[in-house]
Motif scaffolding. Structure first.
Motif, mmCIF file in Angstrom:
data_model
loop_
_atom_site.group_PDB
_atom_site.id
_atom_site.type_symbol
_atom_site.label_atom_id
_atom_site.label_comp_id
_atom_site.label_asym_id
_atom_site.label_seq_id
_atom_site.Cartn_x
_atom_site.Cartn_y
_atom_site.Cartn_z
ATOM 1 N N LYS A 1 0.825 -1.199 0.000
ATOM 2 C CA LYS A 1 0.000 0.000 0.000
ATOM 3 C C LYS A 1 0.860 1.250 0.000
ATOM 4 O O LYS A 1 1.805 1.363 0.775
ATOM 5 C CB LYS A 1 -0.940 0.021 1.205
ATOM 6 N N TRP B 1 -3.325 0.038 -3.301
ATOM 7 C CA TRP B 1 -2.585 -1.212 -3.246
ATOM 8 C C TRP B 1 -1.994 -1.493 -4.626
ATOM 9 O O TRP B 1 -2.720 -1.568 -5.621
ATOM 10 C CB TRP B 1 -3.499 -2.362 -2.837
ATOM 11 N N LYS C 1 -5.251 -1.161 -6.850
ATOM 12 C CA LYS C 1 -6.631 -1.078 -6.381
ATOM 13 C C LYS C 1 -6.710 0.006 -5.311
ATOM 14 O O LYS C 1 -5.813 0.127 -4.477
ATOM 15 C CB LYS C 1 -7.099 -2.424 -5.816
ATOM 16 N N GLU D 1 -7.634 1.718 -2.005
ATOM 17 C CA GLU D 1 -7.961 1.508 -0.585
ATOM 18 C C GLU D 1 -8.118 0.046 -0.183
ATOM 19 O O GLU D 1 -7.552 -0.395 0.802
ATOM 20 C CB GLU D 1 -9.232 2.289 -0.200
ATOM 21 N N SER D 2 -8.880 -0.723 -0.927
ATOM 22 C CA SER D 2 -9.169 -2.105 -0.540
ATOM 23 C C SER D 2 -8.778 -3.075 -1.650
ATOM 24 O O SER D 2 -8.914 -2.764 -2.840
ATOM 25 C CB SER D 2 -10.662 -2.262 -0.245
ATOM 26 N N LEU D 3 -8.330 -4.261 -1.245
ATOM 27 C CA LEU D 3 -8.009 -5.288 -2.234
ATOM 28 C C LEU D 3 -9.262 -5.860 -2.879
ATOM 29 O O LEU D 3 -9.179 -6.623 -3.848
ATOM 30 C CB LEU D 3 -7.196 -6.407 -1.578
ATOM 31 N N GLU D 4 -10.411 -5.493 -2.345
ATOM 32 C CA GLU D 4 -11.675 -5.905 -2.946
ATOM 33 C C GLU D 4 -12.160 -4.903 -3.991
ATOM 34 O O GLU D 4 -13.164 -5.141 -4.667
ATOM 35 C CB GLU D 4 -12.744 -6.053 -1.860
ATOM 36 N N ALA D 5 -11.462 -3.777 -4.116
ATOM 37 C CA ALA D 5 -11.860 -2.737 -5.073
ATOM 38 C C ALA D 5 -11.586 -3.191 -6.503
ATOM 39 O O ALA D 5 -10.816 -4.129 -6.736
ATOM 40 C CB ALA D 5 -11.111 -1.445 -4.763
#
Length: 713
Positions: free
Chosen positions: A109, A114, A131, A133-137
């Motif tokens: 990060k 990321w 991505k 803020e989040s690795l799910e983004a």
């Protein structure tokens, strides 16, 4: 630099439960005429000494006669090695099969994003992604090198730098393999690449100022390939209007530019390897200001700096050959203000430092092992991170975040694949985040690594790291590949390399000789292996080979040597000094024509290396270099089997050095051993750019060794 070395870092394995190889199971084709280079005498005279170079004409890269000769060498190689074609393909597929094709790096990060690199199955090049803020983004693709490389035989993306507002990406590209990069900028919001391209820059030194529109970069001399000027470019303007902010007048120095981890400063450094450094600073928020010198350069005085809070940490060899740690107020950077934080130690070399808001991490080297030392910024309490193996390498990994108590470090050994940990510097808890997957049935527990100490001719003990399969018998029958580098103070770490499994599973021991010229045992280890002590590097390697034979790890009939670049100089020296000791030698992109190269300041990177090898304009230095220069010391005698490699576009060791060396060896050698020369006509010092293409070159090398052992399975 010739210290951009080719390093087959340690590996893993050896199959010793197999019967000893028989030397007659592979028959080399006979009756093949090796290429013969024409002789055109060129006379060099210096200090009253005359040298005749019959193959100097081979330095004409565009001359059709030169290209014809190089192609003839490749054709000869193909013919002589024709019986290994199936083995080479098998080796290539083996090495490729151990690599997880669909893979991605461990994300890190930085400034709210990321960042990671991923590889797609069957493709040669990386895809650079991020991505928010989040690795799910959702994934954002910054650059897809597979698409960009279409139509090119060679394609390398160098440095990448994102602006503070996260909207712009500056990156560099080399499509020739001469390390002359072009600088471009991509808008990460629109996806558009800006029209301006700045040619002939250093690949890894690109820095954004805090205004999100100003870029600093290093311009290279297209002849010497030295970075010699730092320029300022404003996005959207004509590069012809860029402003030069610094010019290095002393061509013995290498230069670069970077942003401090605190983001507050932009720094320009000048570095004469292992001799002298100088830093200049400019606040990143004031890009049109003037850079100010941190502490003026002096001969035999080195330092590096890291900004922290209201002060700078300074790592320096001032009255401290193995370096000590100092600090100084931000507004008073002169040496008279430096105060000691960590004292000098004779048995520990401090190699680097990493600054966090609450912690300081030092990289230290002791007894040829890398260690990590953590210091609390407030209490000053410190400790070393412990590791389970006796032969290993541990380094700081990517740590862009200043405000964190997590240290990300990498760990590897000759039996442990590369592993990345997150380490809580307060609680000392470590979490394994990623370990390189080695496919193909590799089992770490089947192998063992050792650290040996060879007493060499002057009584010094030289460390050797080696790896083998459990059950190995020390009866002298094992083939053993001994590797070393031994220059520029570069320490060779005992790490993991899955490629070497293909050798080791066929009965090879793999060993690294930590010879003088590196810094595995501190600064004195380097001082005893360069300039007028350079021959210690060669003697150490030879004596390590003798030691391994004496201890019955191998024998002369099964001992092999390998080194690249400056390590190729080592190979050239040891075959002149002790040609009888080796059954085979691989010299990768070897620096072998020391006098001629170091006498020509127009040859890339020559002037920056006077303090490593010497300046031939000085009589004493000329005489010493000539006494070991491989090309100048080729004689009429028997030489071992040899495979020599080069790249036509090599910018570190010009292709004509090994070309001339091979031609002279062919003329003078009295044996019938193999002398093979492999030229990559499309690449440079590091070989092919693709993720898998370089494995084909590696397959040639391993097939050469296995054929000499009489093994084609």
């Amino acid at each position: 630099m010739r210290n951009i070395f080719i390093l087959p870092i340690a590996a893993t394995l050896v199959a010793f439960n197999q019967p000893s190889p028989t030397m007659d199971t592979f028959k080399w084709p006979g009756g093949i005429q090796a290429p013969v280079a024409e002789k055109e005498a060129k006379v060099f005279v210096a200090h009253g000494d005359q040298r005749i170079d019959n193959y100097y004409w081979l330095n004409q890269r565009e001359n059709p006669k030169v290209l014809s000769y190089l192609n003839a060498e490749n054709a000869y190689l193909d013919t002589v090695m024709s019986g290994t074609k199936e083995l080479r393909e098998k080796l290539f597929q083996e090495m490729k099969s151990r690599i997880k094709e669909k893979d991605e790096s461990l994300p890190y990060k930085d400034n709210g994003y990321w960042y990671y690199t991923r590889y797609e199955e069957g493709k040669q090049y990386p895809v650079f992604c991020r991505k928010k803020e989040s690795l799910e983004a959702p994934e954002e693709i910054l650059l897809d090198q597979n698409i960009m490389a279409e139509g090119f035989k060679y394609y390398s993306i160098g440095g990448r730098a994102v602006s503070d507002n996260n909207e712009l990406l500056a990156f560099t590209v080399d499509s020739v393999s001469r390390r002359l990069y072009g600088l471009q900028v991509k808008n990460l919001v629109t996806g558009a690449i800006y029209p301006e391209t700045i040619p002939n820059v250093e690949g890894n030194y690109i820095v954004w100022a805090a205004d999100n529109k100003t870029i600093f970069y290093v311009k290279k001399d297209v002849t010497t390939l030295l970075g010699y000027q730092v320029w300022r470019h404003e996005l959207g303007t004509d590069p012809a209007k860029d402003v030069m902010v610094f010019e290095e007048k002393d061509n013995r120095f290498y230069i670069g530019v970077y942003r401090t981890k605190s983001k507050k400063y932009i720094s320009i450094f000048s570095n004469m390897n292992q001799v002298s450094t100088e830093f200049r600073l400019l606040e990143a928020a004031q890009p049109t200001g003037l850079f100010k010198i941190f502490e003026p350069r002096k001969e035999n005085f080195q330092y590096s700096i890291e900004h922290f809070d209201d002060r700078f940490y300074v790592l320096t060899d001032w009255d401290a050959p193995n370096f000590r740690l100092m600090q100084t107020p931000e507004a008073k950077t002169g040496k008279k203000n430096w105060k000691e934080v960590i004292a000098h130690r004779k048995d520990v070399y401090i190699s680097n430092m990493l600054v966090f808001k609450n912690h300081l991490v030092l990289g230290e080297v002791k007894d040829a092992l890398n260690q990590l030392r953590v210091i609390d910024q407030t209490s000053k309490e410190d400790y070393y991170i412990s590791f389970p193996e006796t032969v290993f390498a541990a380094f700081q990994h990517i740590n862009p975040d200043y405000n964190t108590n997590l240290l990300r470090f990498s760990y590897t050994s000759m039996t442990t694949p590369g592993s990345i940990y997150d380490f809580n510097m307060d609680t000392r808890e470590r979490v394994l985040k990623k370990q390189t997957e080695v496919l193909g049935g590799f089992k770490q527990e089947d192998y063992a690594a050792e650290r040996l100490w060879a007493t060499v001719r002057d009584g010094v003990k030289v460390p050797i790291s080696l790896v083998y399969k459990k059950g190995m018998k020390k009866d002298g029958s094992n083939p053993l590949l001994l590797y070393a580098y031994g220059s520029y103070g570069a320490s060779m770490s005992p790490g993991f390399n899955s490629n070497i499994i293909s050798l080791l599973d066929r009965g090879f021991i793999y060993a690294i000789a930590h010879v003088r010229g590196g810094q595995e045992l501190g600064r004195h280890w380097y001082d005893q292996g360069h300039m007028f002590n350079k021959k210690n590097t060669f003697y150490d390697f030879i004596d390590c080979g003798e030691f391994l034979i004496k201890e019955q790890y191998t024998s002369k009939e099964h001992l092999y040597a390998q080194g690249g670049s400056a390590g190729g100089l080592l190979m050239g020296a040891i075959v002149n000094m002790r040609p009888d000791l080796w059954n085979g030698v691989i010299a990768d992109v070897p620096f072998v024509d020391v006098i001629t190269t170091m006498s020509d300041p127009s040859i890339p990177l020559t002037t920056g290396e006077y303090k490593e090898w010497g300046n031939p304009a000085v009589k004493e230095e000329y005489s010493y270099m000539k006494s070991y220069s491989p090309y100048d010391n080729v004689e009429k005698k028997a030489y071992p089997n040899m495979l020599v490699t080069t790249g036509l576009h090599d910018s570190q060791v010009q292709y004509f050095e090994p070309a001339k060396w091979v031609a002279k060896l062919r003329e003078l050698k009295t044996d019938n051993n193999k002398l093979l020369f492999k030229i990559n006509m499309d690449a440079g010092h590091g070989g092919a750019s693709g993720r898998f293409d370089y494995l084909k070159d590696k397959a040639w090398q391993y097939a050469f060794l296995l054929a000499l052992e009489g093994k084609l399975e």
